[in-house]
Design an enzyme around this catalytic site. Sequence first.
Site, short mmCIF file in Angstrom:
data_model
loop_
_atom_site.label_atom_id
_atom_site.label_comp_id
_atom_site.label_asym_id
_atom_site.label_seq_id
_atom_site.Cartn_x
_atom_site.Cartn_y
_atom_site.Cartn_z
N GLY A 177 27.02 42.21 54.38
CA GLY A 177 26.20 43.16 53.64
C GLY A 177 27.02 43.83 52.55
N GLN A 190 29.25 50.32 46.67
CA GLN A 190 30.53 49.68 47.00
C GLN A 190 31.12 48.93 45.81
OE1 GLN A 190 28.86 47.82 50.80
NE2 GLN A 190 31.04 48.04 51.28
N CYS A 232 33.67 46.90 57.48
CA CYS A 232 33.09 47.19 56.17
C CYS A 232 34.01 46.63 55.11
CB CYS A 232 32.96 48.70 56.02
SG CYS A 232 32.31 49.23 54.42
N LEU A 233 33.43 46.02 54.08
CA LEU A 233 34.25 45.47 53.01
C LEU A 233 35.04 46.56 52.28
CD1 LEU A 233 31.76 42.82 51.56
CD2 LEU A 233 33.74 42.41 53.03
N HIS A 263 23.86 50.07 58.35
CA HIS A 263 25.18 50.24 57.74
C HIS A 263 25.07 50.33 56.22
CE1 HIS A 263 29.62 49.18 57.55
NE2 HIS A 263 29.23 48.94 56.33
N GLU A 264 24.30 49.42 55.62
CA GLU A 264 24.19 49.41 54.16
C GLU A 264 23.39 50.60 53.64
OE1 GLU A 264 26.27 47.61 52.71
OE2 GLU A 264 26.70 46.37 54.44
N HIS A 303 25.42 53.67 53.24
CA HIS A 303 26.21 53.71 52.00
C HIS A 303 25.44 54.41 50.88
CE1 HIS A 303 29.89 51.48 52.72
NE2 HIS A 303 29.23 50.46 53.26
#
Length: 167
Positions: free
Chosen positions: A49, A54, A98-99, A140-141, A144
Site C-alpha cells: 500500500g 508518503q 510501512c514503506l 493503514h493507508e 496516513h
Amino acid sequence: TQDMAYRNILTKEDPLLYKKSREVTEFDGRLHQLLDDMADTLKQANGVGLAAPQVGVLRRAVLVAETNVPEGQEEKIIELINPVIVATDGEQTGAEGCLSVPGEYGIVSRPLNVTVKAQDRYGKWFEVSGTGLTARGFCHELDHLDGHIFLEKCQRMLTEEELNGDN
C-alpha cells in the site's frame, strides 16, 4: 517500459507525514499521473500500500494491493480517492510495516474486515470490501491521510531475532 516513474518515499523523520491531507477535487491528468507514479513506486518498493502523503503530496489518495487473488493471478491495485471507512468487523493482530519506516515492524490490531467508500480516478463513487491483509492495508493507508503512522498504534515492535526468525 520506459514510462515508469518513481517518486521518493518520505521516511518517518519527515514532518509532512504528520500533516492532514486535503480532499481531491480535481479528477484530472495530474491526479492520474500521481496515481500511475504511485503504482510504479509501490511495485518497485514491493509494498502492499502507498498513500499520497508518503510521496510528498498532501492529497487524500491511496493505493492498496488486493492480495487475496487466485493462485497465478496478478495482485490488483485498488485506487481510493477521498476514502472513508463505512464498516468494520472482527479483529486481527499481527505484524505491520510501512514503506516510510523501512526495516521496522510492529504488532498492530486492526479490524479483520473493512469496507471503504471512495472515488475512483474519474470521481465516481464506489464501495470496496477487504479482508485480512487488504483490510489492514485500508486502515493503514487511510491513517496516513490524517497524519498518523502505524508506530503510534503498535503494541510492541518486533525484535531483530523475530524478524530474522524461523517463522
